[in-house]
Design an enzyme around this catalytic site. Structure first.
Site, PDB file in Angstrom:
ATOM      1  N   GLY A  96      -8.511   4.527  10.192  1.00  0.00           N
ATOM      2  CA  GLY A  96      -9.219   2.945   9.741  1.00  0.00           C
ATOM      3  C   GLY A  96      -9.163   3.084   8.239  1.00  0.00           C
ATOM      4  O   GLY A  96      -9.396   1.887   8.217  1.00  0.00           O
ATOM      5  N   THR A  97      -8.187   3.236   7.618  1.00  0.00           N
ATOM      6  CA  THR A  97      -8.312   2.490   6.197  1.00  0.00           C
ATOM      7  C   THR A  97      -7.633   1.482   5.791  1.00  0.00           C
ATOM      8  O   THR A  97      -8.292   0.535   4.669  1.00  0.00           O
ATOM      9  CB  THR A  97      -7.042   3.913   5.436  1.00  0.00           C
ATOM     10  N   GLY A  98      -6.604   1.172   7.019  1.00  0.00           N
ATOM     11  CA  GLY A  98      -5.835   0.240   6.307  1.00  0.00           C
ATOM     12  C   GLY A  98      -7.058  -1.408   6.931  1.00  0.00           C
ATOM     13  O   GLY A  98      -6.783  -2.413   5.787  1.00  0.00           O
ATOM     14  N   CYS A  99      -7.431  -1.305   8.237  1.00  0.00           N
ATOM     15  CA  CYS A  99      -8.562  -2.216   8.507  1.00  0.00           C
ATOM     16  C   CYS A  99      -9.353  -1.923   7.372  1.00  0.00           C
ATOM     17  O   CYS A  99      -9.994  -3.593   6.992  1.00  0.00           O
ATOM     18  CB  CYS A  99      -9.379  -1.926  10.183  1.00  0.00           C
ATOM     19  N   THR A 121      -8.949  10.124   8.152  1.00  0.00           N
ATOM     20  CA  THR A 121      -8.665   8.630   7.488  1.00  0.00           C
ATOM     21  C   THR A 121      -8.325   7.437   7.975  1.00  0.00           C
ATOM     22  O   THR A 121      -7.746   6.547   7.598  1.00  0.00           O
ATOM     23  CB  THR A 121      -7.755   8.616   6.304  1.00  0.00           C
ATOM     24  N   LYS A 134       1.146  -1.201  -0.031  1.00  0.00           N
ATOM     25  CA  LYS A 134      -0.203  -0.055   0.181  1.00  0.00           C
ATOM     26  C   LYS A 134       0.641   1.012   0.258  1.00  0.00           C
ATOM     27  O   LYS A 134       1.877   1.772   0.572  1.00  0.00           O
ATOM     28  CB  LYS A 134      -0.715  -0.179   1.192  1.00  0.00           C
TER      29      LYS A 134
END
Length: 267
Positions: free
Chosen positions: A208-211, A206, A175
């Site tokens: 929580g984007t990875g989860c 932003t 990512k």
């Protein structure tokens, strides 16, 4: 009525509701699958950061997992915050026996820079967890933690992917959200490459984007999509969620997991 596809998240709880188990379950609902959870740790966190974290005993994590999988079953599993080497090893053993696609988000630090994985657990992630992953989804900080490769430009993303793949996941999604310019990610299994690009929105909310991206990928895999199809659909979903992110508290707000409902769209 038949049950929707079932997805299990194995992760930590975010009391602020923007990341972790809470983000995972919101994502799964938005994408039309039935979300279930194994809580590995409880955090006290809000828009300003993580004020405390307490991991659960291995036996509690194992009991939650077995309770869900043995009775209900799963079509995909997603892992997030695992906190310690003991939890990493236990979860790796459990998912290795499950026979469902596994999305591993090797969570190392929070959006605010707070550590969520003990340094002593990194080797267990490399040697136990990544080898059972269908897709691993590290961001650039996690790539550096796991491999020592520091990605400062798009040209180094392929090297990062090769380094992560050497630990055994079938696919890796590097990512590149921390790089300037468009939000570009690289999905590869070592021979096939998919570059995914999206516009970068001027929105600092932003959390929580990875989860969210990992849970969306697991949701699409549970529906029967291939890895490239699942990741592309997840990227589209999380891009919309980032664009619709909103202020909450005094710090960094969350992405909007329900943006499609408010935009009048479907799953």
């Amino acid at each position: 009525m038949s049950a929707p596809p079932r997805v299990l998240t194995v992760a930590g709880s975010d009391s602020g509701g923007g990341a972790g188990i809470q983000a995972d379950l919101k994502t799964m609902l938005a994408l039309g699958v039935h979300g279930m959870s194994v809580i590995t740790a409880v955090t006290a966190q809000n828009s300003l950061g993580v004020q405390g974290a307490w991991e659960l005993p291995v036996e509690a994590v194992r009991a939650q997992y077995r309770s869900v999988v043995d009775d209900i079953g799963v079509q995909a599993v997603k892992t997030g915050m695992l906190a310690s080497a003991e939890l990493v090893e236990a979860v790796a053993e459990l998912i290795g026996e499950t026979g469902a696609p596994v999305v591993v988000d090797p969570v190392g630090v929070s959006k605010h820079g707070d550590p969520l994985l003990a340094a002593s657990a990194l080797d267990a992630v490399r040697t136990r967890l990544l080898p059972v992953a269908t897709v691993a989804t590290p961001n650039l900080d996690e790539v550096a933690q796991l491999t020592g490769v520091r990605v400062e430009s798009e040209s180094l993303m392929r090297e990062a992917a090769e380094a992560v793949l050497s630990y055994g996941p079938r696919w890796v999604l590097i990512k590149g959200g921390h790089l300037p310019g468009d939000a570009v990610d690289l999905l590869t299994d070592g021979s096939e490459e998919h570059w995914l690009r999206a516009p970068r929105y001027d929105n600092r909310h932003t959390h929580g984007t990875g989860c969210t991206l990992a849970s969306a990928t697991a949701s699409q895999l549970a529906k029967g999509q291939s890895v490239p199809e699942a990741v592309a659909a997840a990227k589209e979903y999380v891009t919309g969620a980032i664009a619709a992110g909103f202020a909450l508290g005094a710090g960094i707000g969350p992405v909007d997991h329900g943006w499609r409902f408010r935009a009048g769209g479907g799953a």
